[in-house]
Motif scaffolding. Structure first.
Motif, PDB file in Angstrom:
ATOM      1  N   THR A  36       0.839  -1.200   0.000  1.00  0.00           N
ATOM      2  CA  THR A  36       0.000   0.000   0.000  1.00  0.00           C
ATOM      3  C   THR A  36       0.876   1.252   0.000  1.00  0.00           C
ATOM      4  N   VAL A  37       0.555   2.146  -0.941  1.00  0.00           N
ATOM      5  CA  VAL A  37       1.338   3.371  -1.115  1.00  0.00           C
ATOM      6  C   VAL A  37       0.443   4.586  -0.871  1.00  0.00           C
ATOM      7  N   ALA A  38       0.850   5.468   0.038  1.00  0.00           N
ATOM      8  CA  ALA A  38       0.085   6.704   0.263  1.00  0.00           C
ATOM      9  C   ALA A  38       0.642   7.809  -0.634  1.00  0.00           C
ATOM     10  N   LEU A  39      -0.217   8.309  -1.514  1.00  0.00           N
ATOM     11  CA  LEU A  39       0.200   9.386  -2.420  1.00  0.00           C
ATOM     12  C   LEU A  39      -0.450  10.695  -1.978  1.00  0.00           C
ATOM     13  N   PRO A  40       0.271  11.818  -2.104  1.00  0.00           N
ATOM     14  CA  PRO A  40      -0.292  13.098  -1.669  1.00  0.00           C
ATOM     15  C   PRO A  40      -1.227  13.686  -2.710  1.00  0.00           C
ATOM     16  N   LYS A  41      -2.420  14.083  -2.276  1.00  0.00           N
ATOM     17  CA  LYS A  41      -3.318  14.812  -3.186  1.00  0.00           C
ATOM     18  C   LYS A  41      -2.780  16.234  -3.317  1.00  0.00           C
ATOM     19  N   GLY A  42      -3.237  16.944  -4.337  1.00  0.00           N
ATOM     20  CA  GLY A  42      -2.811  18.336  -4.465  1.00  0.00           C
ATOM     21  C   GLY A  42      -1.667  18.521  -5.436  1.00  0.00           C
ATOM     22  N   ARG A  43      -0.822  19.513  -5.169  1.00  0.00           N
ATOM     23  CA  ARG A  43       0.144  19.932  -6.181  1.00  0.00           C
ATOM     24  C   ARG A  43       1.194  18.871  -6.531  1.00  0.00           C
ATOM     25  N   LEU A  44       1.487  17.939  -5.605  1.00  0.00           N
ATOM     26  CA  LEU A  44       2.477  16.891  -5.884  1.00  0.00           C
ATOM     27  C   LEU A  44       1.866  15.665  -6.556  1.00  0.00           C
ATOM     28  N   ALA A  45       0.542  15.594  -6.567  1.00  0.00           N
ATOM     29  CA  ALA A  45      -0.158  14.368  -6.965  1.00  0.00           C
ATOM     30  C   ALA A  45       0.270  13.838  -8.335  1.00  0.00           C
ATOM     31  N   GLN A  46       0.256  14.711  -9.324  1.00  0.00           N
ATOM     32  CA  GLN A  46       0.538  14.266 -10.693  1.00  0.00           C
ATOM     33  C   GLN A  46       1.953  13.728 -10.834  1.00  0.00           C
ATOM     34  N   GLU A  47       2.910  14.492 -10.311  1.00  0.00           N
ATOM     35  CA  GLU A  47       4.315  14.074 -10.435  1.00  0.00           C
ATOM     36  C   GLU A  47       4.576  12.771  -9.673  1.00  0.00           C
ATOM     37  N   ALA A  48       3.962  12.638  -8.496  1.00  0.00           N
ATOM     38  CA  ALA A  48       4.157  11.436  -7.680  1.00  0.00           C
ATOM     39  C   ALA A  48       3.578  10.219  -8.400  1.00  0.00           C
ATOM     40  N   ALA A  49       2.384  10.362  -8.943  1.00  0.00           N
ATOM     41  CA  ALA A  49       1.743   9.268  -9.666  1.00  0.00           C
ATOM     42  C   ALA A  49       2.559   8.895 -10.898  1.00  0.00           C
ATOM     43  N   ARG A  50       3.068   9.912 -11.571  1.00  0.00           N
ATOM     44  CA  ARG A  50       3.822   9.667 -12.798  1.00  0.00           C
ATOM     45  C   ARG A  50       5.090   8.855 -12.521  1.00  0.00           C
ATOM     46  N   ILE A  85      -0.633   1.578   7.959  1.00  0.00           N
ATOM     47  CA  ILE A  85      -1.787   1.431   7.059  1.00  0.00           C
ATOM     48  C   ILE A  85      -1.252   1.462   5.629  1.00  0.00           C
ATOM     49  N   ALA A  86      -0.273   2.330   5.402  1.00  0.00           N
ATOM     50  CA  ALA A  86       0.456   2.329   4.132  1.00  0.00           C
ATOM     51  C   ALA A  86       1.883   1.827   4.413  1.00  0.00           C
ATOM     52  N   ASP A  87       2.418   1.023   3.486  1.00  0.00           N
ATOM     53  CA  ASP A  87       3.804   0.558   3.642  1.00  0.00           C
ATOM     54  C   ASP A  87       4.778   1.659   3.282  1.00  0.00           C
ATOM     55  N   MET A  88       4.378   2.489   2.340  1.00  0.00           N
ATOM     56  CA  MET A  88       5.259   3.584   1.910  1.00  0.00           C
ATOM     57  C   MET A  88       4.429   4.780   1.476  1.00  0.00           C
ATOM     58  N   GLY A  89       5.107   5.920   1.315  1.00  0.00           N
ATOM     59  CA  GLY A  89       4.378   7.106   0.905  1.00  0.00           C
ATOM     60  C   GLY A  89       5.313   8.123   0.269  1.00  0.00           C
ATOM     61  N   ILE A  90       4.698   9.070  -0.411  1.00  0.00           N
ATOM     62  CA  ILE A  90       5.467  10.170  -0.998  1.00  0.00           C
ATOM     63  C   ILE A  90       4.994  11.463  -0.344  1.00  0.00           C
ATOM     64  N   VAL A  91       5.960  12.234   0.149  1.00  0.00           N
ATOM     65  CA  VAL A  91       5.591  13.447   0.884  1.00  0.00           C
ATOM     66  C   VAL A  91       6.745  14.448   0.831  1.00  0.00           C
ATOM     67  N   GLY A  92       6.408  15.726   0.945  1.00  0.00           N
ATOM     68  CA  GLY A  92       7.425  16.779   0.916  1.00  0.00           C
ATOM     69  C   GLY A  92       8.266  16.787   2.194  1.00  0.00           C
ATOM     70  N   LYS A  93       9.524  17.183   2.049  1.00  0.00           N
ATOM     71  CA  LYS A  93      10.419  17.296   3.203  1.00  0.00           C
ATOM     72  C   LYS A  93       9.876  18.314   4.216  1.00  0.00           C
ATOM     73  N   ASP A  94       9.110  19.297   3.740  1.00  0.00           N
ATOM     74  CA  ASP A  94       8.511  20.289   4.653  1.00  0.00           C
ATOM     75  C   ASP A  94       7.628  19.613   5.697  1.00  0.00           C
ATOM     76  N   VAL A  95       6.812  18.663   5.223  1.00  0.00           N
ATOM     77  CA  VAL A  95       5.899  17.953   6.125  1.00  0.00           C
ATOM     78  C   VAL A  95       6.699  17.077   7.097  1.00  0.00           C
ATOM     79  N   LEU A  96       7.755  16.435   6.595  1.00  0.00           N
ATOM     80  CA  LEU A  96       8.584  15.583   7.462  1.00  0.00           C
ATOM     81  C   LEU A  96       9.284  16.418   8.529  1.00  0.00           C
ATOM     82  N   LEU A  97       9.816  17.562   8.140  1.00  0.00           N
ATOM     83  CA  LEU A  97      10.487  18.441   9.106  1.00  0.00           C
ATOM     84  C   LEU A  97       9.504  18.917  10.172  1.00  0.00           C
ATOM     85  N   GLU A  98       8.302  19.226   9.730  1.00  0.00           N
ATOM     86  CA  GLU A  98       7.299  19.750  10.661  1.00  0.00           C
ATOM     87  C   GLU A  98       6.843  18.689  11.660  1.00  0.00           C
TER      88      GLU A  98
END
Ligand code: PRP
Length: 209
Positions: free
Chosen positions: A3-17, A63-76
């Motif tokens: 299971t992969v958690a993908l971010p909705k919004g501005r990163l969505a397209q690039e992450a899916a691609r 719930i997800a084994d992996m995910g794609i997320v911005g470093k901003d969110v990780l830092l926060e």
């Protein structure tokens, strides 16, 4: 099933691609934007479409084994997840910004108010880097409005093209951190599921190109 958690919004397209281009799925995840769970039975991968700030939560709890997320969110958030790969997409930076031409005045002000979506990053920067106490006002978006309307003196926010700042009479005062999207992995999944390594290798090859 992975299971992969993908971010909705501005990163969505690039992450899916990234998943499509590295042949990890044949499903057009980008088109299926209203579905929140998209399953690819042929490759045994399931995609969850979640808010960017929720990606680390789904991964931390497994719930997800992996995910794609911005470093901003990780830092926060400082969640307990493995950060395995800089994916080289979603490049931007976190900045301290405020009204144009008022940098000196506002930085010398004794009691500053900062509006932001990133209260922890802001607190850490002012306390540990500048050695100052500041009042932080947490907002959830359109942060640029705050200094225009007098809710805060300055903001700490993401700058990508710089257009939002420019069009609202603001400018960057200091650049705090570079940001890009990261691949994060649940700690237990990394040990237990062999397929994770295959996916990471595919994505790594894609990023190196
Ligand atoms: C982000 C960020 C800025 C803007 C920066 O907001 O908070 O407002 O993008 O991009 P730019 O430098 O290319 O103009 P987002 O669009 O994600 O929406 P939000 O205001 O709801 O957070």
């Amino acid at each position: 099933m992975i299971t992969v958690a993908l971010p909705k919004g501005r990163l969505a397209q690039e992450a899916a691609r990234l998943f499509i281009n590295s042949s990890l799925t044949t499903i057009d995840i980008i088109q299926e934007t209203r579905k929140l769970i998209i399953e690819d039975e042929s490759s045994n991968i399931r995609f969850l479409m979640v808010k960017p700030f929720d990606v680390p939560t789904y991964v931390e709890y497994g719930i997800a084994d992996m995910g794609i997320v911005g470093k901003d969110v990780l830092l926060e958030q400082g969640k307990k997840v493995y950060e395995l790969l800089d994916l080289g997409i979603g490049k931007c930076f976190i900045a301290l910004a405020g009204p144009k031409g008022m940098k000196e005045e506002l930085l010398n002000k004794s009691e500053k108010t900062i509006a932001t979506k990133f209260p922890n990053i802001t607190k850490e920067y002012f306390e540990n880097v500048l050695g100052e106490d500041v009042q932080i006002i947490k907002l959830n978006g359109s942060v640029e409005l705050a200094p225009i309307l007098g809710l805060s003196d300055m903001i700490v926010d993401i700058v990508e093209s710089g257009r939002t700042l420019r069009e609202n009479g603001l400018e960057v005062y200091e650049k705090l951190y570079d940001v890009s999207a990261r691949l994060i992995i649940n700690r237990a999944s990394l040990k237990l599921k062999n397929k994770i390594e295959v996916i990471v290798n595919h994505l790594e090859r894609m990023v190196m190109q």
